[in-house]
Motif scaffolding. Structure first.
Motif, short mmCIF file in Angstrom:
data_model
loop_
_atom_site.label_atom_id
_atom_site.label_comp_id
_atom_site.label_asym_id
_atom_site.label_seq_id
_atom_site.Cartn_x
_atom_site.Cartn_y
_atom_site.Cartn_z
N GLY A 83 7.92 8.53 -6.46
CA GLY A 83 6.84 9.05 -7.28
C GLY A 83 5.46 8.91 -6.64
O GLY A 83 4.49 9.50 -7.10
N MET A 84 5.38 8.09 -5.59
CA MET A 84 4.13 7.85 -4.86
C MET A 84 3.02 7.28 -5.75
O MET A 84 1.86 7.65 -5.66
N TYR A 85 3.40 6.34 -6.63
CA TYR A 85 2.44 5.65 -7.46
C TYR A 85 2.90 4.20 -7.62
O TYR A 85 4.03 3.85 -7.29
N GLY A 86 2.00 3.36 -8.12
CA GLY A 86 2.38 1.97 -8.31
C GLY A 86 1.48 1.29 -9.32
O GLY A 86 0.59 1.91 -9.91
N PHE A 104 -2.89 0.91 -12.69
CA PHE A 104 -2.17 2.03 -12.10
C PHE A 104 -2.91 2.53 -10.87
O PHE A 104 -4.14 2.51 -10.82
N PHE A 105 -2.15 3.00 -9.84
CA PHE A 105 -2.78 3.65 -8.69
C PHE A 105 -1.82 4.66 -8.07
O PHE A 105 -0.62 4.55 -8.19
N HIS A 106 -2.41 5.66 -7.41
CA HIS A 106 -1.65 6.65 -6.65
C HIS A 106 -1.64 6.25 -5.17
O HIS A 106 -2.53 5.53 -4.71
N ALA A 107 -0.67 6.77 -4.43
CA ALA A 107 -0.56 6.46 -2.99
C ALA A 107 -1.85 6.82 -2.25
O ALA A 107 -2.26 6.10 -1.34
N GLN A 108 -2.50 7.92 -2.63
CA GLN A 108 -3.72 8.33 -1.91
C GLN A 108 -4.87 7.34 -2.12
O GLN A 108 -5.84 7.36 -1.38
N ASP A 109 -4.75 6.46 -3.12
CA ASP A 109 -5.78 5.45 -3.38
C ASP A 109 -5.51 4.14 -2.65
O ASP A 109 -6.27 3.20 -2.78
#
Length: 138
Positions: free
Chosen positions: A6-9, A20-25
């Motif tokens: 999902g490319m989030y964590g 919460f964060f996205h991979a691009q962050d």
């Protein structure tokens, strides 16, 4: 926690609040290094609140560059989706969700991975079959 599919964590603070964060962050210290490794310490910045949702980080910064390791798949049950990797300092839990590129672990295979932790126990993260030339770039 980080979902490679999902490319989030989520990053947990010392107050047990999850952000919460996205991979691009996510900011890697070294180009080509892995995305977040389970249990690694990070610094969270630019947190925004949204009513009814978890806070979101605009920037998650890695504090230390994780070192890649080599090990051997000691056990793996494909029906259950888990097993263990043995490496020079011990063994780590291996979950099928940590096997990269759709690869399914096979007992006896030499692998490259990053050592993470979950609930205080070692966990193999970002697991791939080992290459003849060394650690592969992520």
């Amino acid at each position: 926690m980080f979902s490679s599919s999902g490319m989030y964590g989520f990053a947990a603070s010392s107050e047990s609040n999850e952000v919460f964060f996205h991979a691009q962050d996510f900011h890697r210290l070294v180009s080509g290094g892995p995305l977040p490794v389970l249990g690694e310490p990070v610094e969270v910045e630019n947190v925004t609140e949204d009513s009814g949702r978890r806070p979101r980080a605009g920037l998650v910064r890695r504090l230390l560059t994780p070192e890649p390791l080599r090990g051997v798949v000691k056990s793996f049950d494909s029906r259950k989706g888990w097993g263990f990797v043995s490496y020079p300092d011990g063994q780590a839990f291996l979950h099928a969700s940590e096997a990269m590129d759709g690869w399914l672990p096979v007992i006896g295979t030499e692998v490259e991975f990053y050592l993470g932790t979950k609930k205080g126990k070692p966990r193999a993260c970002w697991v791939r079959p080992a290459t003849a030339t060394g650690i592969v770039s992520f």
